[in-house]
Design a protein around this motif. Structure first.
Motif, PDB file in Angstrom:
ATOM      1  N   ILE A   1       0.889  -1.170   0.000  1.00 30.23           N
ATOM      2  CA  ILE A   1       0.000   0.000   0.000  1.00 30.23           C
ATOM      3  C   ILE A   1       0.919   1.211   0.000  1.00 30.23           C
ATOM      4  O   ILE A   1       1.770   1.370   0.866  1.00 30.23           O
ATOM      5  N   LYS A   2       0.766   2.066  -0.997  1.00 32.21           N
ATOM      6  CA  LYS A   2       1.753   3.106  -1.265  1.00 32.21           C
ATOM      7  C   LYS A   2       1.535   4.366  -0.414  1.00 32.21           C
ATOM      8  O   LYS A   2       0.402   4.807  -0.221  1.00 32.21           O
ATOM      9  N   TYR A   3       2.639   4.915   0.045  1.00 27.03           N
ATOM     10  CA  TYR A   3       2.655   6.241   0.682  1.00 27.03           C
ATOM     11  C   TYR A   3       2.955   7.252  -0.416  1.00 27.03           C
ATOM     12  O   TYR A   3       3.989   7.210  -1.057  1.00 27.03           O
TER      13      TYR A   3
ATOM     14  N   PRO B   1       6.464  17.837   9.409  1.00 33.01           N
ATOM     15  CA  PRO B   1       7.800  17.436   8.957  1.00 33.01           C
ATOM     16  C   PRO B   1       7.837  15.951   8.589  1.00 33.01           C
ATOM     17  O   PRO B   1       7.895  15.083   9.450  1.00 33.01           O
ATOM     18  N   GLN B   2       7.713  15.648   7.322  1.00 37.91           N
ATOM     19  CA  GLN B   2       7.818  14.288   6.791  1.00 37.91           C
ATOM     20  C   GLN B   2       6.771  13.356   7.421  1.00 37.91           C
ATOM     21  O   GLN B   2       7.070  12.265   7.901  1.00 37.91           O
ATOM     22  N   LEU B   3       5.523  13.806   7.406  1.00 43.33           N
ATOM     23  CA  LEU B   3       4.420  13.007   7.926  1.00 43.33           C
ATOM     24  C   LEU B   3       3.564  12.522   6.772  1.00 43.33           C
ATOM     25  O   LEU B   3       3.314  13.271   5.824  1.00 43.33           O
ATOM     26  N   PRO B   4       3.096  11.285   6.818  1.00 45.02           N
ATOM     27  CA  PRO B   4       2.398  10.711   5.662  1.00 45.02           C
ATOM     28  C   PRO B   4       0.961  11.188   5.543  1.00 45.02           C
ATOM     29  O   PRO B   4       0.259  11.345   6.551  1.00 45.02           O
ATOM     30  N   ALA B   5       0.517  11.409   4.319  1.00 41.60           N
ATOM     31  CA  ALA B   5      -0.878  11.773   4.083  1.00 41.60           C
ATOM     32  C   ALA B   5      -1.788  10.555   4.180  1.00 41.60           C
ATOM     33  O   ALA B   5      -2.997  10.701   4.342  1.00 41.60           O
ATOM     34  N   ASN B   6      -1.211   9.362   4.055  1.00 40.58           N
ATOM     35  CA  ASN B   6      -1.990   8.129   4.208  1.00 40.58           C
ATOM     36  C   ASN B   6      -1.097   7.028   4.772  1.00 40.58           C
ATOM     37  O   ASN B   6       0.134   7.082   4.634  1.00 40.58           O
ATOM     38  N   PRO B   7      -1.670   6.035   5.414  1.00 40.63           N
ATOM     39  CA  PRO B   7      -0.874   4.924   5.937  1.00 40.63           C
ATOM     40  C   PRO B   7      -0.382   4.036   4.805  1.00 40.63           C
ATOM     41  O   PRO B   7      -0.961   4.001   3.716  1.00 40.63           O
ATOM     42  N   SER B   8       0.700   3.308   5.073  1.00 37.87           N
ATOM     43  CA  SER B   8       1.284   2.412   4.083  1.00 37.87           C
ATOM     44  C   SER B   8       1.775   1.151   4.772  1.00 37.87           C
ATOM     45  O   SER B   8       1.957   1.116   5.991  1.00 37.87           O
ATOM     46  N   ILE B   9       2.005   0.106   3.982  1.00 37.47           N
ATOM     47  CA  ILE B   9       2.567  -1.142   4.492  1.00 37.47           C
ATOM     48  C   ILE B   9       3.540  -1.680   3.456  1.00 37.47           C
ATOM     49  O   ILE B   9       3.311  -1.542   2.248  1.00 37.47           O
ATOM     50  N   SER B  10       4.632  -2.248   3.927  1.00 36.61           N
ATOM     51  CA  SER B  10       5.659  -2.721   2.996  1.00 36.61           C
ATOM     52  C   SER B  10       6.249  -4.044   3.459  1.00 36.61           C
ATOM     53  O   SER B  10       6.189  -4.400   4.646  1.00 36.61           O
TER      54      SER B  10
ATOM     55  N   VAL C   1      -2.747  -5.363  -4.663  1.00 35.37           N
ATOM     56  CA  VAL C   1      -1.392  -4.813  -4.761  1.00 35.37           C
ATOM     57  C   VAL C   1      -1.145  -4.209  -6.144  1.00 35.37           C
ATOM     58  O   VAL C   1      -0.547  -3.134  -6.264  1.00 35.37           O
ATOM     59  N   GLU C   2      -1.612  -4.874  -7.187  1.00 35.09           N
ATOM     60  CA  GLU C   2      -1.458  -4.313  -8.529  1.00 35.09           C
ATOM     61  C   GLU C   2      -2.285  -3.039  -8.685  1.00 35.09           C
ATOM     62  O   GLU C   2      -1.834  -2.074  -9.315  1.00 35.09           O
ATOM     63  N   HIS C   3      -3.481  -3.031  -8.128  1.00 34.51           N
ATOM     64  CA  HIS C   3      -4.315  -1.827  -8.181  1.00 34.51           C
ATOM     65  C   HIS C   3      -3.612  -0.654  -7.500  1.00 34.51           C
ATOM     66  O   HIS C   3      -3.629   0.478  -8.014  1.00 34.51           O
ATOM     67  N   GLU C   4      -2.989  -0.908  -6.354  1.00 29.85           N
ATOM     68  CA  GLU C   4      -2.260   0.135  -5.640  1.00 29.85           C
ATOM     69  C   GLU C   4      -1.133   0.710  -6.509  1.00 29.85           C
ATOM     70  O   GLU C   4      -0.942   1.919  -6.582  1.00 29.85           O
ATOM     71  N   ALA C   5      -0.371  -0.179  -7.142  1.00 28.34           N
ATOM     72  CA  ALA C   5       0.746   0.274  -7.975  1.00 28.34           C
ATOM     73  C   ALA C   5       0.255   1.129  -9.139  1.00 28.34           C
ATOM     74  O   ALA C   5       0.836   2.180  -9.446  1.00 28.34           O
TER      75      ALA C   5
END
Length: 351
Positions: free
Chosen positions: A31-33, A39-48, A262-266
């Motif tokens: 899930i993409k950030y 200061p360098q805070l994400p607009a949405n959560p991500s997982i890697s 995952v492909e949809h996210e990319a």
């Protein structure tokens, strides 16, 4: 944990000099950030996924000085621009590492993968430097638990490169507040807290190096394009929903659902780039051709070969180890031809 928890109040006993080492893996987001606030805070959560064989090894020699300085050597060659960048970074974390400007630093760093290859060197690089700073803190007398040590390293790494904060953990790591992920935070990453289906712990990651040059758009510029993007809020909302769905999938082992999401996210990440102002098309003709080949192969063979990609042209091919034989032959015989120089990177997830 809040920001104030990472401000050290312990006294330090400054050493004249010393040396520390660290190794940190890169990661590939599922899930993409994309999009951030200061200061360098994400607009949405991500997982890697954290990778096994794509890592940065860093050695930091520190020597007491009256003039703060940083010298960075990449593969034994001094890099003036990197040195300036890392000096600026270290200055920026002085609030959390009070001794930082009392030393001159000589940093030697080595990547196990080619630079500009579709593997996130900034993630592993800043992760390793953050780990080194925590090692120096311990040498100078700071006492801490292992849990706090890794959380603070993740916090510090985030200030250098957002995705770097996820590289501090094995397996799956989550960065960004999410209502269904306990202890999740915008300030640092946390390990994915639920039991993962065994199929997802053996995933292979083969990278097709479709374009080996420097990215056309830096991550900083790319994130900035989300500030006035017409679809930004919808994207941020969707990322939260997708992480909820992926969390269920990771637990129940639904490989087909994993691939679809995952492909949809990319592809969504690239759609956001193509609909920004200015617009960018980061995929190459080889990227698109390889994706079409993957879809055709999967339909014909019913295998679980999926792709993801970051903000560039190179494809990360994800598949379970138990299907490695047939898929490896397909990659070699049908997909390598789409790479720029016939190069691929063979890696796997680190659990």
């Amino acid at each position: 944990m809040t920001e104030s928890d990472f401000i050290s109040t312990q006294p330090y006993a400054l050493l004249e000099e010393g040396e520390v080492k660290a190794q940190c893996s890169s990661n590939i987001a599922l899930i993409k950030y994309w999009g951030k606030y200061e200061p360098q805070l994400p607009a949405n959560p991500s997982i890697s996924y954290t990778l096994t064989d794509s890592y940065t090894q860093t050695t930091v020699h520190f020597k007491k000085t009256h003039e703060f300085a940083v010298h960075v050597f990449l593969e034994s060659v001094e890099q003036e621009e990197f040195s300036k960048k890392i000096k600026k970074y270290l200055s920026s974390i002085q609030k959390y590492i009070p001794f930082v400007e009392n030393y001159e630093y000589t940093i030697h760093t080595h990547n196990s993968f080619p630079h500009s290859s579709g593997i996130a060197s900034s993630a592993s690089g800043f992760g390793a430097i953050a780990q080194c700073m925590m090692e120096i803190s311990e040498k100078l007398g700071e006492t801490m638990t292992e849990e706090y040590k890794i959380q603070k390293a993740s916090f510090l790494a985030r200030l250098g490169s957002g995705s770097a904060c996820r590289s501090l953990y094995k397996g799956l790591a989550v960065w960004g507040r999410h209502p269904e992920i306990p202890e999740s935070s915008d300030l640092y990453a946390v390990p994915y807290p639920f039991e993962v289906h065994p199929d997802f712990t053996t995933f292979q990651d083969t990278v097709l190096l479709i374009h080996e040059g420097v990215k056309e758009v830096s991550s900083t510029v790319g994130h900035g394009l989300m500030n006035n993007h017409p679809y930004a809020e919808a994207r941020f909302t969707e990322a939260v929903k997708n992480l909820s769905e992926l969390s269920v999938i990771l637990q129940n082992g639904d490989l087909d659902a994993f691939g679809r999401l995952v492909e949809h996210e990319a592809l969504t990440l690239h759609a956001m780039m193509m609909t920004s102002q200015p617009a960018f098309i980061l995929m190459k003709t080889g990227t698109v051709a390889a994706i079409e080949k993957i879809w055709k192969f999967r339909k014909e063979t019913k295998t679980h070969l999926f792709f993801t990609l970051d903000a560039g042209a190179n494809l990360h091919l994800l598949y379970p180890e138990k299907e490695k034989g047939l898929i490896s032959s397909f990659i070699k015989n049908d997909l390598v031809k789409y790479t720029e120089n016939g190069n691929i990177i063979l890696d796997k997830v680190l659990f």
